[in-house]
Design a protein around this motif. Structure first.
Motif, PDB file in Angstrom:
ATOM      1  N   ILE A  84       0.849  -1.204   0.000  1.00 13.01           N
ATOM      2  CA  ILE A  84       0.000   0.000   0.000  1.00 13.01           C
ATOM      3  C   ILE A  84       0.880   1.248   0.000  1.00 13.01           C
ATOM      4  O   ILE A  84       2.032   1.191   0.426  1.00 13.01           O
ATOM      5  CB  ILE A  84      -0.993   0.055   1.196  1.00 13.01           C
ATOM      6  CG1 ILE A  84      -0.252   0.031   2.543  1.00 13.01           C
ATOM      7  CG2 ILE A  84      -2.061  -0.989   1.114  1.00 13.01           C
ATOM      8  CD1 ILE A  84      -1.137   0.411   3.729  1.00 13.01           C
ATOM      9  N   LYS A  85       0.321   2.341  -0.511  1.00 15.57           N
ATOM     10  CA  LYS A  85       0.995   3.633  -0.438  1.00 15.57           C
ATOM     11  C   LYS A  85       0.058   4.553   0.325  1.00 15.57           C
ATOM     12  O   LYS A  85      -1.148   4.561   0.062  1.00 15.57           O
ATOM     13  CB  LYS A  85       1.211   4.193  -1.851  1.00 15.57           C
ATOM     14  CG  LYS A  85       2.552   3.840  -2.438  1.00 15.57           C
ATOM     15  CD  LYS A  85       2.733   4.547  -3.747  1.00 15.57           C
ATOM     16  CE  LYS A  85       3.930   3.961  -4.486  1.00 15.57           C
ATOM     17  NZ  LYS A  85       3.961   4.376  -5.865  1.00 15.57           N
ATOM     18  N   ALA A  86       0.604   5.307   1.255  1.00  9.22           N
ATOM     19  CA  ALA A  86      -0.249   6.192   2.047  1.00  9.22           C
ATOM     20  C   ALA A  86       0.436   7.528   2.264  1.00  9.22           C
ATOM     21  O   ALA A  86       1.657   7.631   2.148  1.00  9.22           O
ATOM     22  CB  ALA A  86      -0.559   5.541   3.384  1.00  9.22           C
ATOM     23  N   ALA A  97      -8.210   4.938   6.717  1.00  7.39           N
ATOM     24  CA  ALA A  97      -8.146   4.268   5.411  1.00  7.39           C
ATOM     25  C   ALA A  97      -8.134   5.252   4.237  1.00  7.39           C
ATOM     26  O   ALA A  97      -7.619   4.930   3.162  1.00  7.39           O
ATOM     27  CB  ALA A  97      -9.323   3.309   5.285  1.00  7.39           C
ATOM     28  N   ILE A 100      -4.830   6.117   2.541  1.00  6.40           N
ATOM     29  CA  ILE A 100      -4.194   5.116   1.668  1.00  6.40           C
ATOM     30  C   ILE A 100      -4.502   5.493   0.219  1.00  6.40           C
ATOM     31  O   ILE A 100      -5.661   5.488  -0.200  1.00  6.40           O
ATOM     32  CB  ILE A 100      -4.648   3.684   2.015  1.00  6.40           C
ATOM     33  CG1 ILE A 100      -4.179   3.339   3.436  1.00  6.40           C
ATOM     34  CG2 ILE A 100      -4.110   2.665   1.010  1.00  6.40           C
ATOM     35  CD1 ILE A 100      -4.734   2.068   3.998  1.00  6.40           C
ATOM     36  N   ARG A 103      -3.003   0.851  -3.831  1.00  4.09           N
ATOM     37  CA  ARG A 103      -2.759  -0.526  -3.399  1.00  4.09           C
ATOM     38  C   ARG A 103      -2.171  -1.276  -4.576  1.00  4.09           C
ATOM     39  O   ARG A 103      -2.615  -1.098  -5.704  1.00  4.09           O
ATOM     40  CB  ARG A 103      -4.072  -1.216  -3.007  1.00  4.09           C
ATOM     41  CG  ARG A 103      -4.734  -0.563  -1.830  1.00  4.09           C
ATOM     42  CD  ARG A 103      -5.908  -1.389  -1.407  1.00  4.09           C
ATOM     43  NE  ARG A 103      -7.077  -0.564  -1.174  1.00  4.09           N
ATOM     44  CZ  ARG A 103      -8.270  -1.057  -0.874  1.00  4.09           C
ATOM     45  NH1 ARG A 103      -8.449  -2.353  -0.801  1.00  4.09           N
ATOM     46  NH2 ARG A 103      -9.283  -0.257  -0.667  1.00  4.09           N
TER      47      ARG A 103
ATOM     48  N   TYR B   9      -4.205  -2.602   8.022  1.00  2.00           N
ATOM     49  CA  TYR B   9      -3.163  -1.585   8.114  1.00  2.00           C
ATOM     50  C   TYR B   9      -2.947  -1.166   9.559  1.00  2.00           C
ATOM     51  O   TYR B   9      -3.852  -1.269  10.382  1.00  2.00           O
ATOM     52  CB  TYR B   9      -3.474  -0.372   7.226  1.00  2.00           C
ATOM     53  CG  TYR B   9      -4.660   0.452   7.656  1.00  2.00           C
ATOM     54  CD1 TYR B   9      -5.935   0.149   7.203  1.00  2.00           C
ATOM     55  CD2 TYR B   9      -4.511   1.532   8.521  1.00  2.00           C
ATOM     56  CE1 TYR B   9      -7.019   0.901   7.596  1.00  2.00           C
ATOM     57  CE2 TYR B   9      -5.604   2.290   8.921  1.00  2.00           C
ATOM     58  CZ  TYR B   9      -6.860   1.958   8.459  1.00  2.00           C
ATOM     59  OH  TYR B   9      -7.947   2.692   8.849  1.00  2.00           O
ATOM     60  N   ALA B  24      -0.231   5.171   7.571  1.00  3.07           N
ATOM     61  CA  ALA B  24      -0.797   3.810   7.557  1.00  3.07           C
ATOM     62  C   ALA B  24       0.185   2.877   6.854  1.00  3.07           C
ATOM     63  O   ALA B  24       0.634   3.179   5.752  1.00  3.07           O
ATOM     64  CB  ALA B  24      -2.134   3.823   6.827  1.00  3.07           C
ATOM     65  N   THR B  25       0.555   1.795   7.514  1.00  2.00           N
ATOM     66  CA  THR B  25       1.464   0.811   6.898  1.00  2.00           C
ATOM     67  C   THR B  25       0.760  -0.537   6.838  1.00  2.00           C
ATOM     68  O   THR B  25      -0.065  -0.844   7.703  1.00  2.00           O
ATOM     69  CB  THR B  25       2.764   0.646   7.709  1.00  2.00           C
ATOM     70  OG1 THR B  25       2.406   0.316   9.049  1.00  2.00           O
ATOM     71  CG2 THR B  25       3.609   1.898   7.692  1.00  2.00           C
ATOM     72  N   LEU B  26       1.075  -1.328   5.834  1.00  2.00           N
ATOM     73  CA  LEU B  26       0.401  -2.620   5.672  1.00  2.00           C
ATOM     74  C   LEU B  26       0.919  -3.628   6.690  1.00  2.00           C
ATOM     75  O   LEU B  26       2.123  -3.740   6.904  1.00  2.00           O
ATOM     76  CB  LEU B  26       0.631  -3.153   4.252  1.00  2.00           C
ATOM     77  CG  LEU B  26      -0.133  -4.435   3.913  1.00  2.00           C
ATOM     78  CD1 LEU B  26      -1.614  -4.141   3.761  1.00  2.00           C
ATOM     79  CD2 LEU B  26       0.389  -5.042   2.628  1.00  2.00           C
ATOM     80  N   LEU B 124     -10.536  -2.726   3.893  1.00  2.00           N
ATOM     81  CA  LEU B 124      -9.406  -2.264   4.715  1.00  2.00           C
ATOM     82  C   LEU B 124      -9.822  -2.288   6.173  1.00  2.00           C
ATOM     83  O   LEU B 124     -10.938  -1.890   6.508  1.00  2.00           O
ATOM     84  CB  LEU B 124      -9.003  -0.841   4.315  1.00  2.00           C
ATOM     85  CG  LEU B 124      -8.247  -0.687   3.001  1.00  2.00           C
ATOM     86  CD1 LEU B 124      -8.239   0.765   2.584  1.00  2.00           C
ATOM     87  CD2 LEU B 124      -6.832  -1.207   3.115  1.00  2.00           C
TER      88      LEU B 124
END
Lengths: 133, 139
Positions: A84-86, A97, A100, A103, B9, B24-26, B124
């Motif tokens: 993911i990139k946020a 969420a 984010i 994805r 996340y 937020a990190t996975l 999510l």
């Protein structure tokens, strides 16, 4: 692998607009699943139909597992995992969420595979390209 | 898409360009081993898991064979594998040699739209550490 000398104009960076030489992969074919299955049929005891069935189920399982957040080990090939990139925010309560932005999927090839690819034989095909400048 | 398809996340504090930020990190779920994948495929087909393992190994060899030939290998539903070359530019054609221009060759991967969509359509969920109930606390 056959590679070509290309004369191209740089589009980014400090030397934008400058014409330079580099090497590039030549015209390439897209090998479809059918070609792979024929090779697998010759290498194993599996029939083409069995191979097709395993192939379809394998793709199904990998898609399912990756979309459930698992990283999937594909043995001698490597690992596939979701990413993911946020965007970072100043306050903890604003981090949800919605921050984010993207994805995706990442494939990490097995070290041995990358090593073998690094040592592959390369051949420059059009070595007679002239400097146009 | 099944309901249990979701990505988890975790909110972490990181320094981004020298500033403290929340991001937020996975949080990856358990790693699915090669055996687990083979068993899962076995359950969906009439083949043994050993046959599935043999199939994946043969598939890897086939993909590698085509990558050595400089071709792209497209797996419907999964993605395209290709030899990824990182190159440098030079001013003169005489300098454009393999030694000067190619810095690395690795395996590149472009995910198929179906796989990308499966991930985009997954839900999510924020990861929260389980809190101890007041009764569970040690006195």
């Amino acid at each position: 692998m056959e590679i070509y000398i290309v004369h191209k104009k740089l589009t980014v960076g400090p030397h934008k607009g400058k014409r330079c030489f580099t090497l590039s992969r030549g015209p390439r074919r897209n090998i479809a699943s059918g070609n792979l299955l024929e090779g697998i049929e010759n290498a194993t005891t599996l029939s083409f139909a069995d191979g097709e069935m395993i192939f379809r189920s394998l793709v199904e399982v990998v898609t399912e597992k990756v979309s459930q957040g698992h990283s999937v080990d594909l043995g001698p090939l490597g690992t596939i995992k979701p990413t993911i990139k946020a965007t970072g925010v100043e306050n903890r309560k604003d981090c949800n969420a919605k921050t984010i932005t993207n994805r995706g999927v990442q494939f990490i090839a097995r070290t041995e595979l990358n090593e073998r690819l690094k040592n592959m034989s390369l051949r420059v095909v059009n070595s007679k390209v002239r400097n146009k400048q | 898409m099944a309901l249990n398809n979701y990505l988890t996340y975790e909110v972490k504090s990181r320094k981004i360009f020298g500033r403290d930020r929340w991001i937020a990190t996975l949080r990856l779920a358990n790693r699915c081993s090669f055996d687990e994948i083979a068993k899962e495929v076995e359950a969906r087909t009439s083949c043994q898991s050993s046959e599935v393992e043999g199939f994946i190994t043969a598939l890897a060899h086939e993909i590698e064979k085509y990558l050595h030939m400089g071709e792209n290998v497209e797996i419907e539903g999964l993605g395209t594998f290709y030899p990824k070359m990182t190159t440098k530019v030079v001013d003169n054609v005489e300098e454009a040699t393999i030694k000067n221009c190619i810095s690395s060759i690795t395996v590149g991967f472009r995910p198929h739209t179906k796989l990308k969509n499966a991930i985009k359509n997954a839900g999510l969920k924020e990861y929260t550490k389980a809190k101890l109930k007041s009764n569970d606390k040690e006195e």
